[in-house]
Design a protein around this motif. Structure first.
Motif, PDB file in Angstrom:
ATOM      1  N   ILE A   1      19.976 -73.363 -25.820  1.00 20.05           N
ATOM      2  CA  ILE A   1      21.370 -73.453 -26.279  1.00 20.05           C
ATOM      3  C   ILE A   1      22.279 -74.273 -25.376  1.00 20.05           C
ATOM      4  O   ILE A   1      23.351 -74.696 -25.801  1.00 20.05           O
TER       5      ILE A   1
ATOM      6  N   TRP B   1      29.495 -66.025 -29.839  1.00 16.41           N
ATOM      7  CA  TRP B   1      29.830 -67.250 -30.560  1.00 16.41           C
ATOM      8  C   TRP B   1      29.069 -67.301 -31.878  1.00 16.41           C
ATOM      9  O   TRP B   1      28.322 -68.238 -32.160  1.00 16.41           O
TER      10      TRP B   1
ATOM     11  N   SER C   1      28.565 -70.241 -34.123  1.00 11.79           N
ATOM     12  CA  SER C   1      27.524 -71.207 -33.776  1.00 11.79           C
ATOM     13  C   SER C   1      26.149 -70.545 -33.830  1.00 11.79           C
ATOM     14  O   SER C   1      25.219 -70.981 -33.138  1.00 11.79           O
TER      15      SER C   1
ATOM     16  N   ASN D   1      26.214 -64.159 -27.132  1.00  7.32           N
ATOM     17  CA  ASN D   1      27.288 -64.642 -26.250  1.00  7.32           C
ATOM     18  C   ASN D   1      28.667 -64.488 -26.894  1.00  7.32           C
ATOM     19  O   ASN D   1      29.676 -64.835 -26.280  1.00  7.32           O
TER      20      ASN D   1
ATOM     21  N   GLN E   1      32.224 -76.276 -29.888  1.00  7.01           N
ATOM     22  CA  GLN E   1      32.889 -75.088 -29.339  1.00  7.01           C
ATOM     23  C   GLN E   1      32.872 -75.061 -27.810  1.00  7.01           C
ATOM     24  O   GLN E   1      32.921 -73.997 -27.194  1.00  7.01           O
TER      25      GLN E   1
ATOM     26  N   ALA F   1      20.910 -66.120 -29.423  1.00 11.95           N
ATOM     27  CA  ALA F   1      21.553 -66.269 -28.110  1.00 11.95           C
ATOM     28  C   ALA F   1      23.042 -66.570 -28.246  1.00 11.95           C
ATOM     29  O   ALA F   1      23.864 -66.025 -27.493  1.00 11.95           O
ATOM     30  N   ASN F   2      23.408 -67.428 -29.180  1.00  7.44           N
ATOM     31  CA  ASN F   2      24.833 -67.741 -29.348  1.00  7.44           C
ATOM     32  C   ASN F   2      25.614 -66.534 -29.858  1.00  7.44           C
ATOM     33  O   ASN F   2      26.733 -66.281 -29.409  1.00  7.44           O
TER      34      ASN F   2
END
Lengths: 337, 337
Positions: free
Chosen positions: A229, B99, B102, B97, A277, B93-94
């Motif tokens: 990522i 997000w 995304s 986090n 982002q 993973a996003n």
């Protein structure tokens, strides 16, 4: 006195110049103890920035106060002082917000590769050390006046936090960014470098991974190392369109790029930034905000950013300093009057 | 079922369409309780974005779950749910986090101005309320699925903090940004608006100052109100080059711009951004991150973003909704199947 003057790309001369004088009651004049050549000095030296009339050069300095104007009471003649490439009154609204490099009375330093230097806004710019530091600390304190302060800002602008992953380059500022990322608690510090000596210094400063690939391959390697990522924080310390592109694509969604190289012909596409982002903040570092802390870290031996100076020359060989850095035979040249 | 289809600029039709079906085990199908027209829907409607083949429209929705795929266990048929215009698995993973917009499996919603809607990634996208909410809360919950979530993100991206000064516009997202800034503790909220009804709503939502000037005059007025240096936080909710320019110049050094309007032909000059020292972060809002909190604020009556809907139409009059918003006779049109 004597100092460096740039005439044309590749043409820096060491000449007799008028001694600087107190012009404003907020000025000081210092005797330079050490100065140096900055990566940003290479833009005009390489012809990538207009030079215009011949003019003095240099914006990094430590020295001993010779004389102060009537309104300068924080420092006095005889004291060893560290300053910043951007002067600040330290009292305006921007200064009080901690953004001294946008001081409403800011003047950028530009005559420091010389025996003596006039410091505008001296009252709000200069910080004196307790006594004169041991010579061994002078390179570190000199670094604090620009590259270390700038690397520190880059790491803060990129929001390096404990446990995070940071990506940095291998220039003098990038290497100081490695120090900053380490001090701010980054768990993983990826240095982009293909020069063995710089890789070695990056590892010494706290880098955990070295990537020698550049461009899309470099971005792909960062992704490989970050679960696909991208990194939490990327420090962009160059200022080209390519370095900005690489930085933006190396950061993860929600990550941050701190950019501290003055951008030269860099346009950021709004739609691309939107969908990435990635948070983006740059600018001339508010070094004054960090000076007390960074001076302390140097004088207590906690950090040693002076190691980025891999060449020391007498000031009268300033032209050689430019040449060596231009040819990338040195990371950064320290000059001693 | 029936739904909106865009054929060409200015040409939105309400037509019979195939009923949506579960295509993946992570899908759900919901019966739409309310949907609406977004400012971003006006880009293609106004010919500012290519349309291509005729296609359904709409990405904002609240509804009742009709059917779920085999892997959807967070929600079940019969529940009232709120989602986001960007779907997310909430496990990548996003997403972890924070997000989710995304998400590595993100799909943007685009068929919501219809009686029924297929929701991909339903498991990680939909949040069910406790029981079916009173009809009075439906507009607020609908706003949460996009404009309120986006205004919230804009305020966070612009780093609105207690005691800070924020600047916002008067579109539906901007007005939700006023709510967000108020909730996040901004002391001063400056709304840029020249429409009396929007000014009134901005003041009701917590704006402390109204500026009717635009462009350089608007920037000058912001500076006047902020001690000459600019605002701490600016929420850019439009997406034009002019709105971005105005936002960047309205923020102080060290301040932040959160931009949430999809940029159309916006280029940010690197050198200008550098010397402004303004932090910039944008993107599609990670609404999923905020859903539980924002749903709670709506259902406890703490915020009422549903007030941005100043027009309610039966879904079959969707074309009228577009027309009214295009002509700026309505801030935002709610559509009821």
């Amino acid at each position: 006195m004597r100092g460096a003057v740039i005439y044309a790309p590749g043409d820096v001369r060491f000449e007799n110049l008028d001694d600087p004088k107190i012009l404003q009651p907020t000025d000081a004049v210092i005797r330079t103890v050490a100065t140096c050549v900055c990566g940003s000095d290479l833009w005009p030296y390489r012809g990538a920035e207009p030079i215009g009339d011949p003019h003095p050069m240099g914006h990094e300095y430590v020295g001993v106060v010779e004389e102060v104007g009537g309104e300068v009471t924080h420092v006095e003649p005889g004291q060893f002082v560290v300053g910043s490439f951007a002067t600040s009154d330290n009292t305006c609204a921007n200064c009080l917000n901690g953004w001294q490099s946008s001081c409403l009375h800011r003047e950028f330093m530009s005559t420091c590769q010389a025996d003596y230097v006039r410091i505008p806004n001296a009252h709000g710019t200069l910080v004196a050390t307790d006594g004169h530091p041991d010579a061994a600390f002078v390179p570190g304190l000199l670094a604090v006046s620009d590259v270390m302060g700038t690397g520190w800002y880059a790491a803060l602008a990129a929001e390096v936090k404990p446990g995070s992953t940071a990506v940095v380059g291998d220039g003098a500022v990038g290497l100081c960014g490695v120090i900053a990322a380490e001090e701010l608690g980054a768990e993983r510090i990826i240095a982009m470098s293909r020069h063995e000596s710089r890789q070695k210094l990056a590892l010494e400063f706290g880098a955990t991974d070295i990537i020698s690939e550049r461009g899309d391959e470099g971005i792909a390697r960062v992704k490989d190392l970050t679960g696909g990522i991208g990194a939490d924080s990327v420090l962009e310390c160059v200022g080209t369109a390519e370095s900005m592109r690489q930085a933006l694509h190396s950061a993860r969604p929600g990550g941050n790029v701190g950019f501290v190289g003055v951008p030269h012909e860099v346009q950021v596409d709004g739609e691309e930034l939107f969908f990435s982002q990635v948070g983006l903040r740059g600018g001339p570092a508010p070094v004054r905000r960090y000076l007390p802390d960074l001076i302390d870290r140097v004088l207590t031996g906690r950090i040693n950013p002076g190691k980025v100076f891999d060449l020391t020359l007498p000031l009268d060989q300033v032209a050689e300093g430019y040449k060596t850095m231009d040819e990338r035979r040195a990371v950064k040249a320290l000059l001693k009057p």
